[in-house]
Write a protein that holds these residues in place. Sequence first.
Motif, PDB file in Angstrom:
ATOM      1  N   ASP A  30    -144.720 -19.010  -8.895  1.00  0.00           N
ATOM      2  CA  ASP A  30    -143.824 -18.935  -8.219  1.00  0.00           C
ATOM      3  C   ASP A  30    -142.688 -19.874  -6.790  1.00  0.00           C
ATOM      4  O   ASP A  30    -141.726 -19.466  -6.765  1.00  0.00           O
ATOM      5  N   HIS A  31    -143.015 -21.216  -7.340  1.00  0.00           N
ATOM      6  CA  HIS A  31    -142.720 -21.688  -7.593  1.00  0.00           C
ATOM      7  C   HIS A  31    -141.382 -22.258  -8.073  1.00  0.00           C
ATOM      8  O   HIS A  31    -139.718 -22.303  -7.700  1.00  0.00           O
ATOM      9  N   GLY A  32    -141.067 -21.969  -9.740  1.00  0.00           N
ATOM     10  CA  GLY A  32    -139.987 -21.975 -10.529  1.00  0.00           C
ATOM     11  C   GLY A  32    -139.249 -20.735  -9.790  1.00  0.00           C
ATOM     12  O   GLY A  32    -138.338 -20.654 -10.218  1.00  0.00           O
ATOM     13  N   GLU A  33    -139.966 -19.396  -9.701  1.00  0.00           N
ATOM     14  CA  GLU A  33    -138.951 -18.229  -9.338  1.00  0.00           C
ATOM     15  C   GLU A  33    -138.373 -17.993  -8.197  1.00  0.00           C
ATOM     16  O   GLU A  33    -137.084 -17.427  -8.253  1.00  0.00           O
ATOM     17  N   SER A  34    -138.852 -19.192  -6.964  1.00  0.00           N
ATOM     18  CA  SER A  34    -137.874 -19.119  -5.965  1.00  0.00           C
ATOM     19  C   SER A  34    -137.070 -19.913  -6.491  1.00  0.00           C
ATOM     20  O   SER A  34    -135.202 -19.759  -5.051  1.00  0.00           O
ATOM     21  N   LEU A  35    -136.911 -21.429  -6.998  1.00  0.00           N
ATOM     22  CA  LEU A  35    -135.906 -22.224  -7.426  1.00  0.00           C
ATOM     23  C   LEU A  35    -134.869 -21.447  -8.391  1.00  0.00           C
ATOM     24  O   LEU A  35    -133.591 -21.681  -7.643  1.00  0.00           O
ATOM     25  N   ALA A  36    -135.400 -20.468  -8.420  1.00  0.00           N
ATOM     26  CA  ALA A  36    -133.868 -19.847  -9.042  1.00  0.00           C
ATOM     27  C   ALA A  36    -133.268 -18.754  -8.637  1.00  0.00           C
ATOM     28  O   ALA A  36    -131.913 -18.059  -8.758  1.00  0.00           O
ATOM     29  N   LEU A  37    -134.266 -17.807  -7.516  1.00  0.00           N
ATOM     30  CA  LEU A  37    -133.860 -17.034  -7.044  1.00  0.00           C
ATOM     31  C   LEU A  37    -132.713 -17.800  -6.244  1.00  0.00           C
ATOM     32  O   LEU A  37    -131.431 -17.289  -5.092  1.00  0.00           O
ATOM     33  N   ALA A  38    -133.387 -18.716  -5.575  1.00  0.00           N
ATOM     34  CA  ALA A  38    -132.269 -20.240  -4.782  1.00  0.00           C
ATOM     35  C   ALA A  38    -131.474 -20.098  -5.347  1.00  0.00           C
ATOM     36  O   ALA A  38    -130.325 -20.644  -4.684  1.00  0.00           O
ATOM     37  N   ARG A  39    -131.866 -19.894  -6.248  1.00  0.00           N
ATOM     38  CA  ARG A  39    -129.598 -20.540  -7.354  1.00  0.00           C
ATOM     39  C   ARG A  39    -129.890 -21.844  -7.745  1.00  0.00           C
ATOM     40  O   ARG A  39    -128.407 -22.456  -7.335  1.00  0.00           O
ATOM     41  N   HIS A  40    -130.889 -21.973  -7.929  1.00  0.00           N
ATOM     42  CA  HIS A  40    -130.625 -24.037  -8.255  1.00  0.00           C
ATOM     43  C   HIS A  40    -129.579 -24.146  -8.688  1.00  0.00           C
ATOM     44  O   HIS A  40    -129.565 -23.224 -10.009  1.00  0.00           O
ATOM     45  N   PRO A  41    -128.810 -25.444  -9.267  1.00  0.00           N
ATOM     46  CA  PRO A  41    -128.181 -25.771 -10.618  1.00  0.00           C
ATOM     47  C   PRO A  41    -128.827 -25.735 -11.989  1.00  0.00           C
ATOM     48  O   PRO A  41    -127.910 -25.445 -12.693  1.00  0.00           O
ATOM     49  N   ALA A  42    -129.952 -25.872 -11.517  1.00  0.00           N
ATOM     50  CA  ALA A  42    -130.662 -25.769 -13.623  1.00  0.00           C
ATOM     51  C   ALA A  42    -130.937 -24.799 -12.767  1.00  0.00           C
ATOM     52  O   ALA A  42    -132.331 -25.070 -13.701  1.00  0.00           O
TER      53      ALA A  42
END
Length: 194
Positions: free
Chosen positions: A143-155
Amino acid sequence: IPVSADFELQWKDLESTRDATDYHKEVHAEIIQFQGRVEQCIAQRHQLKGEEEKVYREVLTRVETSYRKLSETSLSRLRHLETLSSFMEAATKELLWLSQKEDTELARDWSSKDLQIHEIEEYYQSLMRELETRGASFGAVLDHGESLALARHPAAKTVEAYTGALHTQWAWLLQLTHCLDTHLKAAAAYFKFY
């Protein structure tokens, strides 16, 4: 300190991300310390008069704007690095655990005449309990990883690669547990027959 495409290319493993986070903490601390110099310049502007004061104010305004942008960008980069490091640490921990369980199953010799079925059955039950209890923490990492991806994290691409690996390894371990169950039933029937 622009957040660019290079940000994505640099963070492929946990160690490099930790190093970058630690380094940027030092850089950010220096940027924060520089604020004192900007404030000194602001305080000194009242000592000038006339045309000098006008020019000084113009330059000072550009310095303040540049410093504010630098500070905000640095803080943003630090937050991105910290969240990436946190995610990668948790994901790496889960991947190592999955890998250890996979290695145990792949190393088992089912053709051995000294196979201890009772011990393997106990291991299987223990593994199933571990999978059940670990499922919540595993889901939280995903969930943490998917939320980072959805938030358009630079990485985001790195985060997506880690979450993809987590999904794949989890599915693979579930397949291995199914194989383990099937082998146990077949081995128990074999030893019962003989």
